[in-house]
Design a protein around this motif. Sequence first.
Motif, mmCIF file in Angstrom:
data_model
loop_
_atom_site.group_PDB
_atom_site.id
_atom_site.type_symbol
_atom_site.label_atom_id
_atom_site.label_comp_id
_atom_site.label_asym_id
_atom_site.label_seq_id
_atom_site.Cartn_x
_atom_site.Cartn_y
_atom_site.Cartn_z
ATOM 1 N N ALA A 51 0.822 -1.207 0.000
ATOM 2 C CA ALA A 51 0.000 0.000 0.000
ATOM 3 C C ALA A 51 0.861 1.264 0.000
ATOM 4 C CB ALA A 51 -0.926 0.007 1.213
ATOM 5 N N THR A 52 2.007 1.237 0.678
ATOM 6 C CA THR A 52 2.892 2.398 0.675
ATOM 7 C C THR A 52 3.415 2.680 -0.726
ATOM 8 O OG1 THR A 52 3.578 1.959 2.961
ATOM 9 C CG2 THR A 52 5.001 3.382 1.636
ATOM 10 N N VAL A 53 3.827 1.633 -1.430
ATOM 11 C CA VAL A 53 4.290 1.807 -2.813
ATOM 12 C C VAL A 53 3.171 2.358 -3.686
ATOM 13 C CG1 VAL A 53 5.197 0.614 -4.839
ATOM 14 C CG2 VAL A 53 5.998 -0.029 -2.562
ATOM 15 N N ALA A 54 1.952 1.833 -3.494
ATOM 16 C CA ALA A 54 0.814 2.293 -4.291
ATOM 17 C C ALA A 54 0.466 3.745 -3.995
ATOM 18 C CB ALA A 54 -0.396 1.392 -4.030
ATOM 19 N N VAL A 55 0.578 4.157 -2.732
ATOM 20 C CA VAL A 55 0.270 5.545 -2.367
ATOM 21 C C VAL A 55 1.212 6.510 -3.078
ATOM 22 C CG1 VAL A 55 0.450 7.203 -0.482
ATOM 23 C CG2 VAL A 55 -0.835 5.101 -0.153
ATOM 24 N N VAL A 56 2.491 6.188 -3.111
ATOM 25 C CA VAL A 56 3.457 7.057 -3.790
ATOM 26 C C VAL A 56 3.233 7.046 -5.293
ATOM 27 C CG1 VAL A 56 5.909 7.469 -4.209
ATOM 28 C CG2 VAL A 56 5.148 6.718 -1.958
ATOM 29 N N ALA A 57 2.950 5.867 -5.844
ATOM 30 C CA ALA A 57 2.759 5.759 -7.294
ATOM 31 C C ALA A 57 1.511 6.487 -7.764
ATOM 32 C CB ALA A 57 2.688 4.292 -7.705
ATOM 33 N N LEU A 58 0.465 6.515 -6.937
ATOM 34 C CA LEU A 58 -0.806 7.140 -7.323
ATOM 35 C C LEU A 58 -0.983 8.527 -6.724
ATOM 36 C CD1 LEU A 58 -3.227 4.075 -6.979
ATOM 37 C CD2 LEU A 58 -2.217 5.012 -9.068
ATOM 38 N N ALA A 59 0.093 9.141 -6.290
ATOM 39 C CA ALA A 59 0.003 10.483 -5.692
ATOM 40 C C ALA A 59 -0.626 11.455 -6.683
ATOM 41 C CB ALA A 59 1.389 10.971 -5.289
ATOM 42 N N GLY A 60 -1.657 12.158 -6.236
ATOM 43 C CA GLY A 60 -2.339 13.120 -7.078
ATOM 44 C C GLY A 60 -3.504 12.558 -7.861
ATOM 45 N N HIS A 61 -3.707 11.243 -7.845
ATOM 46 C CA HIS A 61 -4.815 10.619 -8.559
ATOM 47 C C HIS A 61 -6.007 10.420 -7.616
ATOM 48 C CE1 HIS A 61 -1.450 9.722 -11.187
ATOM 49 N NE2 HIS A 61 -2.301 9.420 -12.154
ATOM 50 N N LYS A 62 -7.209 10.406 -8.198
ATOM 51 C CA LYS A 62 -8.399 10.202 -7.386
ATOM 52 C C LYS A 62 -8.420 8.816 -6.753
ATOM 53 C CE LYS A 62 -11.354 13.396 -10.001
ATOM 54 N NZ LYS A 62 -12.590 13.538 -10.805
ATOM 55 N N ALA A 63 -7.834 7.828 -7.440
ATOM 56 C CA ALA A 63 -7.845 6.456 -6.939
ATOM 57 C C ALA A 63 -6.895 6.250 -5.763
ATOM 58 C CB ALA A 63 -7.482 5.482 -8.064
ATOM 59 N N ALA A 64 -6.142 7.283 -5.354
ATOM 60 C CA ALA A 64 -5.168 7.122 -4.267
ATOM 61 C C ALA A 64 -5.841 6.877 -2.920
ATOM 62 C CB ALA A 64 -4.274 8.356 -4.180
ATOM 63 N N TRP A 65 -7.145 7.162 -2.803
ATOM 64 C CA TRP A 65 -7.816 6.966 -1.515
ATOM 65 C C TRP A 65 -7.821 5.490 -1.110
ATOM 66 C CZ3 TRP A 65 -11.837 3.637 -0.846
ATOM 67 C CH2 TRP A 65 -12.508 3.202 -2.001
#
Length: 221
Positions: A51-65
């Motif tokens: 989840a940490t990797v995904a949070v950084v990768a999706l920073a600024g996207h709506k799907a980051a929640w």
Amino acid sequence: MITAVTGTVFIAAGAFWLSFTSLADLAARSGIGRGQAWAWPLIVDGIIVVATVAVVALAGHKAAWYPWALLIGGATVSVTANALHAVVAADADVPGVLAASVAAVPPVVLLAITHLTVILTRATPATEPEVVPVRLPATQAGELAPVSVTASTSADESTVPVADRRARGRELREAGWSNKRIARELGVHASTVGRWFSGTHLPDTTNPDIGRDVADAEEAS
């Protein structure tokens, strides 16, 4: 950079191992067989890493929640479970609050250091200024000669002769371009383009020496 990444990887590995052993023992004490107990901490702490990797990768996207929700949930379960294991397994003379606080450190460090590792590995060096091709009139045969102007020097009007810019601007003006659009194309201020086409500032094309004097004066300003 390499030293920082290597250090974070080793710290993350140590924090993961401490949390893993505690959660595996807690799972075994809770009735899960010793042969399967290792899978429970792998799931809980694995969610934190992924989840940490995904949070950084999706920073600024709506799907980051969604990865944020997984990260918060996984971290909460891991910290709570490590604290409970410490209370259950600690010696009787050790205060429960102290044992729980010590046990909560590995999952918290795992969360923080994983995030830091991802940020370090995704860091990229500064890129070179973008080269923008600009077509300007050549001195012979009336052909357009390419001139490369970087974005960092577009405001420096001294990189292209004034006479060439004015000639190119006149061509664009005859093609119906606005002063602002011509200014953006040639990397000059819109007021400069306006002066080129005002009757009081146009050079005397019948006298090359006067034209050069006007161009030199505008270049100096």
